[in-house]
Write a protein that holds these residues in place. Structure first.
Motif, mmCIF file in Angstrom:
data_model
loop_
_atom_site.group_PDB
_atom_site.id
_atom_site.type_symbol
_atom_site.label_atom_id
_atom_site.label_comp_id
_atom_site.label_asym_id
_atom_site.label_seq_id
_atom_site.Cartn_x
_atom_site.Cartn_y
_atom_site.Cartn_z
ATOM 1 N N ARG A 101 5.467 11.089 10.955
ATOM 2 C CA ARG A 101 4.880 11.461 9.673
ATOM 3 C C ARG A 101 4.721 12.986 9.583
ATOM 4 O O ARG A 101 5.055 13.586 8.567
ATOM 5 C CB ARG A 101 3.516 10.784 9.500
ATOM 6 C CG ARG A 101 2.871 11.108 8.170
ATOM 7 C CD ARG A 101 1.433 10.663 8.117
ATOM 8 N NE ARG A 101 1.258 9.236 7.933
ATOM 9 C CZ ARG A 101 1.396 8.619 6.768
ATOM 10 N NH1 ARG A 101 1.737 9.292 5.699
ATOM 11 N NH2 ARG A 101 1.198 7.338 6.672
ATOM 12 N N ASP B 150 -2.108 3.623 5.882
ATOM 13 C CA ASP B 150 -0.841 4.345 5.966
ATOM 14 C C ASP B 150 -0.416 4.830 4.577
ATOM 15 O O ASP B 150 -0.071 5.995 4.378
ATOM 16 C CB ASP B 150 0.209 3.380 6.552
ATOM 17 C CG ASP B 150 1.327 4.097 7.273
ATOM 18 O OD1 ASP B 150 1.755 5.143 6.771
ATOM 19 O OD2 ASP B 150 1.768 3.612 8.323
ATOM 20 N N LEU B 151 -0.469 3.911 3.625
ATOM 21 C CA LEU B 151 -0.072 4.262 2.254
ATOM 22 C C LEU B 151 -1.050 5.275 1.659
ATOM 23 O O LEU B 151 -0.640 6.239 0.998
ATOM 24 C CB LEU B 151 -0.002 2.983 1.403
ATOM 25 C CG LEU B 151 0.578 3.118 -0.003
ATOM 26 C CD1 LEU B 151 1.935 3.808 0.022
ATOM 27 C CD2 LEU B 151 0.720 1.745 -0.660
ATOM 28 N N MET B 153 -2.697 7.504 3.262
ATOM 29 C CA MET B 153 -2.411 8.808 3.874
ATOM 30 C C MET B 153 -1.199 9.461 3.201
ATOM 31 O O MET B 153 -1.148 10.675 3.021
ATOM 32 C CB MET B 153 -2.151 8.646 5.373
ATOM 33 C CG MET B 153 -3.412 8.373 6.172
ATOM 34 S SD MET B 153 -3.072 7.793 7.843
ATOM 35 C CE MET B 153 -2.504 9.304 8.616
ATOM 36 N N THR B 154 -0.236 8.630 2.845
ATOM 37 C CA THR B 154 0.953 9.143 2.161
ATOM 38 C C THR B 154 0.587 9.760 0.807
ATOM 39 O O THR B 154 1.233 10.692 0.348
ATOM 40 C CB THR B 154 1.965 7.985 1.975
ATOM 41 O OG1 THR B 154 2.330 7.508 3.262
ATOM 42 C CG2 THR B 154 3.206 8.430 1.231
#
Lengths: 267, 312
Positions: A101, B150-151, B153-154
């Protein structure tokens, strides 16, 4: 904000991340302190009585004298130990999805490595303080002035930075976490084949030559000189040269390995 | 730069990637208009993740060109990175940090003003139903929670183009539907989404356009409706106790395929309720006794069988 400000800010962010990891997972730090402490106690109490009586060029005899002789070497071993921990830490981190990431974000990329290095140097300084306290407890009596203490801290920091960059490179080229824990092993053994535990004069011919020409002997002798007042001579300059060389090698190797990893992520 | 290029969030031409002798991407073209959802549909090993890695600047392509948000991925990777958000197939959260710390880490790396960080983090925790778990380390999270974080954070950096690489693989049906809703909410805000999936249903639910990827090539592309027209529909499988009944049924239901060994009959023409009712009524009328009945819905295999001529 300028590029430099971004670079510093990202590195600080990564450092905070690594320091948090150390706080959440303190067992590694304890292990890193534990190993040199065990060595210290073992050598002072098991071998010290015998070895301490036969140290050429060392004042006094017995365990107390050996504690003095041994302590600077043990401090360097502590720094080597933390560096090997860094190799494991970075190899583990590279298997985490979050590194992928980071690579897709517009950040200052080397900050990922800088965070690890600065974190590891802080960790090794903390470990050195702990080990110094134990050494004082078993009879280590340094006679350094404040300036010499400061210089000694500087030497330890310099060694720590150099070995950590090398360890980061080793951690990055290791294909598995297991091999990352094995690759730096030779580093841990080197102080034993130097002046950490016995003066190099007592070693047989070829081993003595090796001991006199490997990096840890001048580093340990410099530290010993600063803390106990033994002769430093050329050891200081040689130590600085070794550390610069190792740091540069580790830095360049680590950067290259980190960029190469980009080319083959886990599919 | 021309107007048409600006309106395309992703434009790739003849993208190629090989690992040694293994060709992973064999020259693919991709066009995704800004503000739309594009799904790359394919089985494991088709090259979906590699496509995402190339477009998200994670790995360089061996050949071809790709522009994301108007920037070439090879020439201006940082400009691309500043515009995208990536939620990979494998969890990209920091396991030793808490949910809130993970979001804060992203905020710091996006150089967000300290004044807005607290608000942004609180919003995302709320939106992704993570308020209660905010102060727990993510190692304790369930798979669905990790995927939501996760999403989230994106989204911290407000990306204009979002890559979702198999976002629901491994999720239970309920979490999957919740994530679909999150994606729909995102689309409503005008972002572009590039989705990879192995599930036809998922592509159908979310995407404006779907491309079928097989063996590193795009074998078909179109809207969900267009693609479905290419795919043979589902069928109903009837099984019988008695060959005579099978004969009678085969006669009554013209165009069906018989399997004499299994005493079974595959009836084409779809597998929905209306079709099922029609088939059963017909059997009733002729007094044919059916022993068992199975429904086969069209799936990814059917799509690929149709597109690749069975060479899989």
């Amino acid at each position: 904000m300028s590029t430099v400000t971004f670079a510093l800010r990202d590195s600080a962010t990564m450092l905070r991340r690594n320091l948090r990891h150390m706080r959440r997972y303190p067992s590694l730090t304890f292990m890193l302190v534990g190993m040199p402490v065990v060595f210290l106690l073992l050598f002072v109490y098991v071998f010290g009585g015998t070895v301490g009586g036969n140290l050429p060029g060392v004042d006094g005899t017995g365990r107390r004298a050996y504690a003095d002789y041994l302590a600077p070497g043990i401090l360097v071993v502590t720094v080597v130990g933390t560096a090997t921990g860094t190799a494991i830490g970075i190899a583990m981190d590279m298997t985490e999805g979050i590194i992928a990431r980071f690579r897709t974000m517009a950040i200052f990329r080397p900050s990922i490595l800088f965070g690890h290095v600065v974190g590891a140097v802080i960790q090794s300084m903390i470990a050195v303080v702990f080990v110094t306290v134990v050494a004082l407890g078993v009879g280590f009596r340094p006679n350094a002035s404040p300036v010499e203490w400061l210089a000694a801290v500087g030497v330890i920091a310099m060694v720590s930075v150099a070995l950590t960059w090398l360890a980061v490179a080793l951690g990055l080229v290791a294909r598995t976490v297991e091999s990352a824990s094995n690759l730096p092993m030779p580093l841990l053994l080197l102080p034993f084949f130097g002046s950490a535990f016995v003066p190099t004069d007592t070693l047989p011919g070829p081993l003595r030559w090796f001991a006199d020409h490997q990096p840890f002997t001048p580093i340990i002798e410099t530290l010993r000189g600063l803390l106990l007042g033994t002769a430093i001579g050329a050891h200081g300059v040689v130590s600085v040269a070794w550390c610069l060389g190792i740091a540069l090698l580790g830095f360049v190797w680590a950067r290259a390995a980190f960029e190469r990893n980009v080319a083959r992520p886990a599919r | 730069m021309t107007g048409s290029t600006v309106a395309r969030a992703i434009a790739a031409r003849d993208l190629r990637k090989a690992y040694g002798d293994t060709v992973v991407l064999d020259g693919i073209d991709i066009d995704v208009p800004a503000g739309s959802v594009f799904a790359l549909l394919g089985p494991n090993g088709a090259g979906k993740t590699t496509a995402v890695h190339v477009l998200s600047t994670l790995i360089p392509a061996d050949g071809g060109t790709a522009a994301v948000a108007g920037h070439d991925v090879a020439i201006e990777p940082d400009a691309v990175r500043a515009a995208i958000g990536v939620t990979g197939q494998f969890s990209a959260v920091d396991g030793l940090l808490t949910g809130a710390e993970n979001l804060r880490l992203m905020a710091d790396l996006h150089h967000l003003d300290r004044a807005v960080v607290d608000g942004r983090v609180a919003d995302l925790l709320e939106r992704f139903d993570l308020v209660d778990a905010a102060t727990q380390t993510t190692a304790t999270y369930s798979g669905g929670m990790r995927r939501r974080l996760d999403l989230a954070m994106t989204l911290v950096g407000d990306p204009r183009v979002i890559f979702l690489d198999e976002p629901t693989t491994g999720l239970d049906p309920r979490s999957r539907r919740a994530l679909w809703q999150q994606v729909r909410d995102l689309v409503a805000t005008g972002v572009t989404i590039f989705l990879t999936t192995q599930y036809l249903e998922e592509a159908d639910q979310l995407a404006d356009r779907i491309a079928l990827l097989d063996g590193g090539r795009i074998v078909a592309e179109g809207t969900p409706a267009e693609l479905k027209r290419l795919v043979p529909g589902g069928h109903i499988r009837l099984t019988f106790d008695d060959p005579a009944q099978l004969d009678a049924a085969a006669l009554a239901l013209a165009g069906s395929e018989r399997d004499d060994d299994a005493l079974a009959l595959d009836v084409p023409g779809g597998s929905d309720i209306a079709r099922l009712r029609a088939v059963l009524e017909r059997l009733d009328r002729d007094g044919i006794a059916v022993e068992g009945l199975g429904i086969h819905s069209p799936d990814l295999d059917d799509v690929f069988l149709a597109m690749t001529g069975g060479h899989r």
